[in-house]
Motif scaffolding. Structure first.
Motif, PDB file in Angstrom:
ATOM      1  N   CYS A  99     -11.689 -40.090  79.912  1.00  0.00           N
ATOM      2  CA  CYS A  99     -12.524 -41.054  78.823  1.00  0.00           C
ATOM      3  C   CYS A  99     -13.692 -42.026  79.447  1.00  0.00           C
ATOM      4  N   PRO A 100     -14.326 -42.377  78.852  1.00  0.00           N
ATOM      5  CA  PRO A 100     -15.511 -43.131  79.240  1.00  0.00           C
ATOM      6  C   PRO A 100     -14.952 -44.422  79.937  1.00  0.00           C
ATOM      7  N   GLU A 101     -13.950 -45.190  79.386  1.00  0.00           N
ATOM      8  CA  GLU A 101     -13.645 -46.262  79.991  1.00  0.00           C
ATOM      9  C   GLU A 101     -13.013 -46.142  81.417  1.00  0.00           C
ATOM     10  N   ALA A 102     -12.233 -44.985  81.822  1.00  0.00           N
ATOM     11  CA  ALA A 102     -11.680 -44.338  83.015  1.00  0.00           C
ATOM     12  C   ALA A 102     -12.811 -44.492  83.912  1.00  0.00           C
ATOM     13  N   ASP A 103     -13.805 -43.808  83.647  1.00  0.00           N
ATOM     14  CA  ASP A 103     -14.818 -43.667  84.420  1.00  0.00           C
ATOM     15  C   ASP A 103     -15.798 -44.706  84.708  1.00  0.00           C
ATOM     16  N   SER A 104     -15.965 -45.646  83.810  1.00  0.00           N
ATOM     17  CA  SER A 104     -16.503 -47.176  83.917  1.00  0.00           C
ATOM     18  C   SER A 104     -15.704 -47.860  85.085  1.00  0.00           C
ATOM     19  N   ILE A 105     -14.207 -47.975  85.025  1.00  0.00           N
ATOM     20  CA  ILE A 105     -13.650 -48.606  85.873  1.00  0.00           C
ATOM     21  C   ILE A 105     -13.746 -47.948  87.295  1.00  0.00           C
ATOM     22  N   TYR A 106     -13.829 -46.781  87.413  1.00  0.00           N
ATOM     23  CA  TYR A 106     -14.117 -45.982  88.793  1.00  0.00           C
ATOM     24  C   TYR A 106     -15.359 -46.381  89.325  1.00  0.00           C
ATOM     25  N   ARG A 107     -16.254 -46.312  88.593  1.00  0.00           N
ATOM     26  CA  ARG A 107     -17.693 -46.254  89.061  1.00  0.00           C
ATOM     27  C   ARG A 107     -17.933 -47.690  89.423  1.00  0.00           C
ATOM     28  N   TRP A 108     -17.165 -48.903  88.695  1.00  0.00           N
ATOM     29  CA  TRP A 108     -17.254 -50.259  89.127  1.00  0.00           C
ATOM     30  C   TRP A 108     -16.807 -50.656  90.552  1.00  0.00           C
ATOM     31  N   MET A 109     -15.707 -49.749  90.901  1.00  0.00           N
ATOM     32  CA  MET A 109     -15.085 -50.007  92.115  1.00  0.00           C
ATOM     33  C   MET A 109     -15.482 -49.176  93.118  1.00  0.00           C
ATOM     34  N   GLY A 110     -16.562 -48.498  92.932  1.00  0.00           N
ATOM     35  CA  GLY A 110     -17.551 -47.610  93.890  1.00  0.00           C
ATOM     36  C   GLY A 110     -17.073 -46.248  94.200  1.00  0.00           C
ATOM     37  N   GLY A 111     -16.360 -45.846  92.939  1.00  0.00           N
ATOM     38  CA  GLY A 111     -15.828 -44.513  93.150  1.00  0.00           C
ATOM     39  C   GLY A 111     -17.204 -43.525  92.928  1.00  0.00           C
ATOM     40  N   ASN A 112     -17.324 -42.314  93.338  1.00  0.00           N
ATOM     41  CA  ASN A 112     -18.273 -41.290  93.157  1.00  0.00           C
ATOM     42  C   ASN A 112     -17.826 -39.933  93.375  1.00  0.00           C
TER      43      ASN A 112
ATOM     44  N   ASP B 275      -3.168 -53.538  90.460  1.00  0.00           N
ATOM     45  CA  ASP B 275      -3.730 -54.539  89.473  1.00  0.00           C
ATOM     46  C   ASP B 275      -5.276 -54.888  89.725  1.00  0.00           C
ATOM     47  N   LEU B 276      -5.975 -53.703  89.774  1.00  0.00           N
ATOM     48  CA  LEU B 276      -7.519 -53.641  89.970  1.00  0.00           C
ATOM     49  C   LEU B 276      -7.873 -54.553  90.864  1.00  0.00           C
ATOM     50  N   LYS B 277      -7.334 -54.576  92.182  1.00  0.00           N
ATOM     51  CA  LYS B 277      -7.830 -55.544  93.147  1.00  0.00           C
ATOM     52  C   LYS B 277      -7.895 -54.630  94.740  1.00  0.00           C
ATOM     53  N   PRO B 278      -8.626 -54.921  95.289  1.00  0.00           N
ATOM     54  CA  PRO B 278      -8.581 -54.261  96.669  1.00  0.00           C
ATOM     55  C   PRO B 278      -7.468 -54.580  97.533  1.00  0.00           C
TER      56      PRO B 278
ATOM     57  N   HIS C 270      -8.426 -40.491  84.603  1.00  0.00           N
ATOM     58  CA  HIS C 270      -9.119 -39.149  85.045  1.00  0.00           C
ATOM     59  C   HIS C 270     -10.731 -39.415  84.945  1.00  0.00           C
ATOM     60  N   PRO C 271     -11.396 -39.807  85.882  1.00  0.00           N
ATOM     61  CA  PRO C 271     -12.666 -40.354  85.771  1.00  0.00           C
ATOM     62  C   PRO C 271     -13.729 -38.903  86.113  1.00  0.00           C
ATOM     63  N   ALA C 272     -14.573 -39.023  85.065  1.00  0.00           N
ATOM     64  CA  ALA C 272     -15.693 -37.871  84.969  1.00  0.00           C
ATOM     65  C   ALA C 272     -16.468 -37.718  86.127  1.00  0.00           C
ATOM     66  N   SER C 273     -16.612 -39.017  86.959  1.00  0.00           N
ATOM     67  CA  SER C 273     -17.512 -38.879  87.942  1.00  0.00           C
ATOM     68  C   SER C 273     -17.154 -38.163  89.062  1.00  0.00           C
ATOM     69  N   ASN C 274     -15.598 -37.815  89.107  1.00  0.00           N
ATOM     70  CA  ASN C 274     -15.364 -36.922  90.412  1.00  0.00           C
ATOM     71  C   ASN C 274     -15.157 -35.619  89.881  1.00  0.00           C
ATOM     72  N   PRO C 275     -15.485 -34.568  90.797  1.00  0.00           N
ATOM     73  CA  PRO C 275     -15.401 -33.193  90.421  1.00  0.00           C
ATOM     74  C   PRO C 275     -13.901 -32.666  90.193  1.00  0.00           C
ATOM     75  N   PHE C 276     -12.935 -33.334  90.576  1.00  0.00           N
ATOM     76  CA  PHE C 276     -11.550 -32.953  90.436  1.00  0.00           C
ATOM     77  C   PHE C 276     -11.207 -32.918  88.979  1.00  0.00           C
ATOM     78  N   THR C 277     -11.803 -33.762  88.255  1.00  0.00           N
ATOM     79  CA  THR C 277     -11.621 -33.867  86.921  1.00  0.00           C
ATOM     80  C   THR C 277     -12.735 -32.846  85.784  1.00  0.00           C
ATOM     81  N   GLN C 278     -13.586 -32.279  86.555  1.00  0.00           N
ATOM     82  CA  GLN C 278     -14.517 -31.633  85.859  1.00  0.00           C
ATOM     83  C   GLN C 278     -14.060 -30.081  85.434  1.00  0.00           C
ATOM     84  N   GLY C 279     -14.229 -29.643  84.344  1.00  0.00           N
ATOM     85  CA  GLY C 279     -14.042 -27.948  84.314  1.00  0.00           C
ATOM     86  C   GLY C 279     -13.598 -27.754  82.715  1.00  0.00           C
ATOM     87  N   LYS C 280     -12.817 -26.874  82.727  1.00  0.00           N
ATOM     88  CA  LYS C 280     -12.408 -26.367  81.150  1.00  0.00           C
ATOM     89  C   LYS C 280     -11.548 -27.483  80.513  1.00  0.00           C
TER      90      LYS C 280
END
Length: 232
Positions: A89-102, A113-116, A74-84
């Motif tokens: 967790c920070p690690e989920a967001d770090s992986i997400y952003r490392w892959m180019g997620g925004n 397997d963390l591969k494209p 559940h990456p914090a950088s995506n609005p679908f995870t934001q709210g009440k």
């Protein structure tokens, strides 16, 4: 045969009871034959299509029982995870952003397997089965001279809010396989509020060059204690 151990720290959240020395180590045997894979699912409680993707992940987990683990990020950088409600967790967001997620990355999505796959880091759920089939054609564990080890703390069956396809909010929804924290060699505490009965550690062997998952093994934890991880 190489073994990994989870070291259980001697202090409870609510006291200072000491765990006997002979009970402080829980062995994790990673020497079992056959390769195991990880479907990394990116999801959020505001995503009305994510429950259907979670069901698809469950079906794949059953189909490939013993060969596939599911982890929900559940990456914090995506609005679908934001709210009440917060399952991030920070690690989920770090992986997400490392892959180019925004913020504009469409959910639900995932990868193996963390591969494209076909040049894409994020795969539509409709492609998960095909991607797994292609990945599992060669089910031997790659022989790599150097590897890295990561320990993912997973909490299963987290009861809480989830937007549904009919635009209702299901407060009795169970979020599966939620990533709570990641460790390599540093101690890691169980986050406050986690249900220890539903916790497990996913031990991952990673390629040090591109960090993709080479092998995986899960160990259930049934303890109310903080944990740190060491290998032997």
């Amino acid at each position: 045969m190489r073994k990994l151990f989870i070291y259980i720290l001697a202090f409870f959240f609510t006291g200072c009871e000491i765990i006997p020395a002979d009970e402080q180590f829980i062995p994790i045997d990673t020497g079992e034959s056959g390769r195991r894979h990880v479907l990394v699912e990116y999801t959020g409680f505001r995503c009305v299509n994510c429950p259907a993707a979670a069901e698809k992940a469950r079906e794949l987990e059953e189909r490939y029982e013993g060969q596939l683990y599911i982890v929900s990020l559940h990456p914090a950088s995506n609005p679908f995870t934001q709210g009440k409600y917060d399952y991030t967790c920070p690690e989920a967001d770090s992986i997400y952003r490392w892959m180019g997620g925004n913020a504009s990355t469409p959910f639900p999505t995932g990868n193996i397997d963390l591969k494209p796959y076909n040049g894409n880091w994020f795969i539509d759920p409709q492609e998960w089965a095909t991607a797994l089939y292609e990945t599992m054609k060669d089910n031997t564990v790659p022989s790599t001279e150097k590897t890295e080890t990561a320990y993912w703390l997973i909490e299963d069956s987290v009861k809480g809010a989830q937007a549904m396809p009919d635009n209702s909010v299901n407060m009795e929804y169970y979020h599966r396989h939620v990533l709570r924290a990641i460790a390599d060699k540093e101690p890691i505490d169980i986050p406050e509020g986690c249900d220890a009965r539903h916790l497990s550690v996913l031990v991952l062997t990673l390629d040090p060059n591109d960090k993709h998952i080479i092998q995986a093994y899960e160990k259930k934890l049934y303890s109310d204690t903080p944990v740190s991880f060491v290998s032997h």
